[in-house]
Design an enzyme around this catalytic site. Structure first.
Site, PDB file in Angstrom:
ATOM      1  CD  GLU A  51      -3.342  -2.767   7.587  1.00 14.72           C
ATOM      2  OE1 GLU A  51      -2.211  -2.960   7.150  1.00 14.72           O
ATOM      3  OE2 GLU A  51      -4.014  -1.754   7.333  1.00 14.72           O
ATOM      4  CG  ASN A  90      -1.693   1.241   1.437  1.00 14.57           C
ATOM      5  OD1 ASN A  90      -1.821   2.043   0.513  1.00 14.57           O
ATOM      6  ND2 ASN A  90      -2.252   1.422   2.629  1.00 14.57           N
ATOM      7  CD1 TRP A  91       3.472   1.005  -2.855  1.00 12.24           C
ATOM      8  CD2 TRP A  91       3.464   2.125  -4.789  1.00 12.24           C
ATOM      9  NE1 TRP A  91       4.157   0.251  -3.772  1.00 12.24           N
ATOM     10  CE2 TRP A  91       4.169   0.910  -4.970  1.00 12.24           C
ATOM     11  CE3 TRP A  91       3.340   2.995  -5.888  1.00 12.24           C
ATOM     12  CZ2 TRP A  91       4.739   0.551  -6.200  1.00 12.24           C
ATOM     13  CZ3 TRP A  91       3.904   2.630  -7.109  1.00 12.24           C
ATOM     14  CH2 TRP A  91       4.597   1.424  -7.253  1.00 12.24           C
ATOM     15  CE  LYS A  92       0.078   3.460   4.868  1.00 16.12           C
ATOM     16  NZ  LYS A  92       0.012   3.673   6.296  1.00 16.12           N
ATOM     17  CG  HIS A 151      -5.760   1.679   5.369  1.00 18.81           C
ATOM     18  ND1 HIS A 151      -5.330   2.622   6.268  1.00 18.81           N
ATOM     19  CD2 HIS A 151      -4.714   0.845   5.156  1.00 18.81           C
ATOM     20  CE1 HIS A 151      -4.065   2.372   6.575  1.00 18.81           C
ATOM     21  NE2 HIS A 151      -3.669   1.300   5.918  1.00 18.81           N
ATOM     22  CB  SER A 208       5.578  -1.831  11.774  1.00 15.85           C
ATOM     23  OG  SER A 208       5.102  -0.524  12.059  1.00 15.85           O
ATOM     24  CD  GLU A 249      -3.006   5.476   6.882  1.00 16.18           C
ATOM     25  OE1 GLU A 249      -3.019   5.577   5.639  1.00 16.18           O
ATOM     26  OE2 GLU A 249      -2.031   4.996   7.509  1.00 16.18           O
ATOM     27  N   GLY A 275       2.587   2.138  10.729  1.00 13.87           N
ATOM     28  CA  GLY A 275       3.491   3.267  10.529  1.00 13.87           C
ATOM     29  C   GLY A 275       4.242   3.684  11.783  1.00 13.87           C
ATOM     30  N   GLY A 296       2.764  -1.129   4.340  1.00 14.87           N
ATOM     31  CA  GLY A 296       2.756   0.291   4.013  1.00 14.87           C
ATOM     32  C   GLY A 296       4.159   0.765   3.687  1.00 14.87           C
ATOM     33  N   GLY A 297       4.796   1.423   4.668  1.00 14.56           N
ATOM     34  CA  GLY A 297       6.092   2.075   4.461  1.00 14.56           C
ATOM     35  C   GLY A 297       7.122   1.231   3.731  1.00 14.56           C
TER      36      GLY A 297
HETATM   37  C1  PEP Z   1      -0.684   0.037   6.117  1.00 13.06           C
HETATM   38  O1  PEP Z   1      -0.680   1.147   5.644  1.00 13.06           O
HETATM   39  O2  PEP Z   1      -1.613  -0.715   5.864  1.00 13.06           O
HETATM   40  C2  PEP Z   1       0.442  -0.366   6.964  1.00 13.06           C
HETATM   41  C3  PEP Z   1       0.380  -1.538   7.553  1.00 13.06           C
HETATM   42  O3  PEP Z   1       1.488   0.511   7.094  1.00 13.06           O
HETATM   43  P1  PEP Z   1       2.946   0.196   7.709  1.00 13.06           P
HETATM   44  O4  PEP Z   1       3.412  -1.085   7.075  1.00 13.06           O
HETATM   45  O5  PEP Z   1       3.778   1.365   7.316  1.00 13.06           O
HETATM   46  O6  PEP Z   1       2.770   0.058   9.180  1.00 13.06           O
END
Ligand code: PEP
Length: 266
Positions: free
Chosen positions: A179, A17-19, A107, A225, A109, A185, A246-247
């Protein structure tokens, strides 16, 4: 005889997920780098999807198609209507036309920053399915809910609301992403055991509500993470069928390491 659960037959799905990162030039570079970092055999045991911002989808689709890269295209969000006067929104058929296969819905967010309720997530999941794509339905508790002992009940409620009205056959084909919000993040990953416990809880919920076949087939990702270093242990858990990343998915080499978690398992 071992007490270890038998390895499951579900093919893991690793999703990036590049956000709101990478313009379309950067997106092209990243997907080309990822394609180079992975070799065809790597996809034998794992499915891979990338979820760029909407403005990058066409560029990434073109690279995937032209170079025959077996990475699925994904989106991060969608509107529930098929068309109409919804300024700024993107409809499911528009994504399907770009060969999008997976769409993240709910998600944390979106839930926290944009007020999406389970009802909205449910409508979006149904709209994604109606356009022949697969929703990745996100659930997860806050730190306060976990500390108050409400993690399981929160997730149960999100599952019931977000998947309301879906048949067992449909649930069997879904992807659910667990999640925990406190791990997204932040660098704080759930322990493999905690992640496993919640994913097992989700699967037993699916079993009681939608039946054995749905529970045995639905893929449950862990997200929060995930990195190359912790993926092998997380992915070794019997009820974890992949990761929503994500990141770490913004760096093609790190993401490729997560995709290849098997190579690093003890
Ligand atoms: C996400 O955005 O779904 C996520 C899990 O982010 P990260 O891996 O950066 O915690």
């Amino acid at each position: 005889m071992s007490n270890e659960p038998a390895p499951n037959s579900r093919k893991p799905l690793i999703s990036g997920n590049w956000k709101m990162n990478h313009n379309h030039f950067e997106a092209i570079q990243t997907i080309q780098k990822l394609a180079y970092a992975l070799n065809p055999r790597d996809y034998d045991h794992v499915d891979v999807s990338v979820h760029p911002p909407f403005t990058d989808l066409r560029s990434v689709q073109t690279v995937l198609q032209a170079d025959e890269v077996p990475v699925s295209l994904g989106a991060q969000n969608v509107h529930m209507a098929s068309h109409g006067a919804f300024t700024g929104e993107i409809a499911p058929p528009m994504l399907a036309k770009l060969n999008v296969e997976y769409v993240i819905v709910g998600h944390s967010e979106r839930r926290e920053l944009f007020g999406e309720t389970d009802e909205v997530v449910n409508q979006k999941a149904k709209a994604v399915l109606a356009a022949d794509m697969t929703p990745i339905v996100c659930v997860g508790e806050t730190l306060e809910q976990r500390q108050a002992g409400e993690a399981e009940s929160t997730v149960s409620q999100q599952i019931s609301g977000s998947l309301a009205g879906l048949s067992g056959d449909v649930v069997a084909g879904l992807v659910i992403a667990y999640e925990p919000i406190w791990a997204i993040g932040t660098g704080a990953t759930a322990t493999p055991n905690d992640a496993q416990l919640m994913c097992a809880h989700i699967r037993s919920l699916v079993r009681s509500r939608w039946g054995d076949s749905a529970a045995d087939s639905v893929r449950i990702q862990y997200g929060g993470s995930v990195k190359g270093g912790n993926a092998p242990e997380l992915m070794a858990q019997p009820d974890i069928d992949g990761a929503l990343v994500g990141g770490a998915s913004l760096d093609a080499d790190e993401f490729a390491r997560i995709v290849n978690f098997r190579l690093y398992q003890a």
